[in-house]
Design a protein around this motif. Structure first.
Motif, PDB file in Angstrom:
ATOM      1  N   MET A  50     -10.910   1.906   3.860  1.00  0.00           N
ATOM      2  CA  MET A  50     -10.509   0.578   4.319  1.00  0.00           C
ATOM      3  C   MET A  50      -9.398   0.012   3.443  1.00  0.00           C
ATOM      4  SD  MET A  50     -14.345  -0.878   5.123  1.00  0.00           S
ATOM      5  CE  MET A  50     -13.786  -2.579   5.290  1.00  0.00           C
ATOM      6  N   LEU A  51      -9.514   0.218   2.126  1.00  0.00           N
ATOM      7  CA  LEU A  51      -8.496  -0.284   1.204  1.00  0.00           C
ATOM      8  C   LEU A  51      -7.159   0.405   1.451  1.00  0.00           C
ATOM      9  CD1 LEU A  51      -7.629  -1.982  -1.203  1.00  0.00           C
ATOM     10  CD2 LEU A  51      -8.557  -0.208  -2.716  1.00  0.00           C
ATOM     11  N   ARG A  52      -7.182   1.723   1.646  1.00  0.00           N
ATOM     12  CA  ARG A  52      -5.941   2.449   1.912  1.00  0.00           C
ATOM     13  C   ARG A  52      -5.292   1.982   3.206  1.00  0.00           C
ATOM     14  NH1 ARG A  52      -8.932   6.950   0.122  1.00  0.00           N
ATOM     15  NH2 ARG A  52      -9.331   7.568   2.282  1.00  0.00           N
ATOM     16  N   GLU A  53      -6.097   1.748   4.221  1.00  0.00           N
ATOM     17  CA  GLU A  53      -5.564   1.271   5.502  1.00  0.00           C
ATOM     18  C   GLU A  53      -4.926  -0.107   5.351  1.00  0.00           C
ATOM     19  OE1 GLU A  53      -8.904   1.454   8.087  1.00  0.00           O
ATOM     20  OE2 GLU A  53      -8.711   3.618   8.485  1.00  0.00           O
ATOM     21  N   SER A  54      -5.547  -0.980   4.576  1.00  0.00           N
ATOM     22  CA  SER A  54      -4.990  -2.313   4.352  1.00  0.00           C
ATOM     23  C   SER A  54      -3.675  -2.237   3.583  1.00  0.00           C
ATOM     24  CB  SER A  54      -5.997  -3.178   3.584  1.00  0.00           C
ATOM     25  OG  SER A  54      -7.170  -3.376   4.347  1.00  0.00           O
ATOM     26  N   ILE A  55      -3.616  -1.355   2.603  1.00  0.00           N
ATOM     27  CA  ILE A  55      -2.386  -1.177   1.823  1.00  0.00           C
ATOM     28  C   ILE A  55      -1.263  -0.649   2.713  1.00  0.00           C
ATOM     29  CG2 ILE A  55      -1.305   0.159  -0.029  1.00  0.00           C
ATOM     30  CD1 ILE A  55      -4.015   0.058  -1.491  1.00  0.00           C
ATOM     31  N   GLU A  56      -1.589   0.309   3.584  1.00  0.00           N
ATOM     32  CA  GLU A  56      -0.579   0.862   4.489  1.00  0.00           C
ATOM     33  C   GLU A  56      -0.047  -0.193   5.443  1.00  0.00           C
ATOM     34  OE1 GLU A  56      -2.524   4.108   6.350  1.00  0.00           O
ATOM     35  OE2 GLU A  56      -2.483   5.399   4.563  1.00  0.00           O
ATOM     36  N   ARG A  57      -0.926  -1.078   5.935  1.00  0.00           N
ATOM     37  CA  ARG A  57      -0.481  -2.173   6.801  1.00  0.00           C
ATOM     38  C   ARG A  57       0.448  -3.114   6.048  1.00  0.00           C
ATOM     39  NH1 ARG A  57      -5.722  -4.946   8.763  1.00  0.00           N
ATOM     40  NH2 ARG A  57      -4.193  -6.491   9.481  1.00  0.00           N
ATOM     41  N   ALA A  58       0.081  -3.434   4.812  1.00  0.00           N
ATOM     42  CA  ALA A  58       0.917  -4.325   4.003  1.00  0.00           C
ATOM     43  C   ALA A  58       2.270  -3.684   3.707  1.00  0.00           C
ATOM     44  CB  ALA A  58       0.198  -4.678   2.703  1.00  0.00           C
ATOM     45  N   GLU A  59       2.287  -2.365   3.483  1.00  0.00           N
ATOM     46  CA  GLU A  59       3.543  -1.660   3.225  1.00  0.00           C
ATOM     47  C   GLU A  59       4.470  -1.746   4.429  1.00  0.00           C
ATOM     48  OE1 GLU A  59       2.571   2.299   2.111  1.00  0.00           O
ATOM     49  OE2 GLU A  59       1.781   1.736   0.151  1.00  0.00           O
ATOM     50  N   LYS A  60       3.922  -1.585   5.636  1.00  0.00           N
ATOM     51  CA  LYS A  60       4.735  -1.649   6.851  1.00  0.00           C
ATOM     52  C   LYS A  60       5.335  -3.043   7.035  1.00  0.00           C
ATOM     53  CE  LYS A  60       2.184   1.950   9.349  1.00  0.00           C
ATOM     54  NZ  LYS A  60       1.289   2.243  10.498  1.00  0.00           N
TER      55      LYS A  60
END
Length: 239
Positions: A50-60
């Motif tokens: 979940m944390l990795r997915e949130s980070i990837e969304r923030a990166e985009k």
């Protein structure tokens, strides 16, 4: 929104984007480090996912903001062509043996956590890594031992002396040293200007360990190829 507010937002967007990417770099790297060290129960894996997915969304989102603010969307640019055009300078004698078991990297990064994470990645990959927390400190290290380093990595956004000025002063000391700039935001015209003066690579934050190592390896391989060609032709790139 009033026009003056839009102007102010446009003016602040590059600095804000860069800072957001710096924070994402630290959060992402720290999360990966914790995940590697974690010895808890098996269910913990879903929280890291979940944390990795949130980070990837923030990166985009920050990547879109950077592009809208006039920044480049590229992650890696190599500049072997312009590096080969650098005029060789006379080599200076060195009291240190020229053969080293490990490539040596000077990392100039003012964010303590980012510097620690990048140094850990580079050291684990077998590189000797010296860190400096400002452009002034990095220049002092390099000026004292210019032939000790095979590559310099410089953060663009630093107080007092930014990465572009640091890069220019490093190249004044050694015209042949490969330099990589890393930052969360850079305008395309600024990147083009630095590439035209011999910048070897650009790595956009946030980046993962694999991206960092791939960029470093590509630049070092390009630099070694150019140096071999120069030696074969009877001249030597200054180190």
């Amino acid at each position: 929104m009033p026009s003056d507010e839009r102007i102010e937002l446009a003016r602040c967007a590059p600095a804000t984007t860069s800072e957001l990417n710096n924070l994402l770099q630290i959060i992402s790297g720290t999360a990966s480090l914790i995940e590697d060290l974690w010895t808890g129960d098996d269910d913990s894996g879903k929280y890291f996912t979940m944390l990795r997915e949130s980070i990837e969304r923030a990166e985009k989102i920050t990547a879109q903001l950077a592009q809208q603010s006039g920044g480049t969307k590229e992650t890696l640019l190599l500049n072997s062509a312009s590096a080969s055009a650098v005029t060789p300078a006379p080599s200076k004698p060195s009291s240190r043996p020229q053969v080293r078991n490990k490539p040596s990297i000077l990392l100039i990064e003012d964010e303590a956590m980012a510097a620690m994470l990048m140094k850990r990645t580079l050291t684990n990959a077998g590189f000797e890594t010296v860190t400096a927390r400002s452009g002034f400190e990095g220049l002092d290290f390099f000026r004292r031992r210019p032939r000790d380093f095979d590559l310099v990595i410089v953060d663009l956004t630093m107080p007092f002396m930014n990465g572009e000025e640091t890069f220019a002063r490093i190249r004044d000391i050694s015209a042949g040293i490969p330099v990589i700039i890393t930052t969360g935001f850079i305008e395309q015209k600024q990147l083009d200007r630095m590439l035209s003066t011999g910048l070897s690579g650009f790595l956009r934050k946030p980046h993962g360990p694999g991206e960092l190592l791939s960029c470093v390896q590509s630049v070092l391989e390009s630099s070694n190829l150019l140096r071999r060609c120069s030696d074969t032709s009877g001249s030597r790139v200054s180190r």
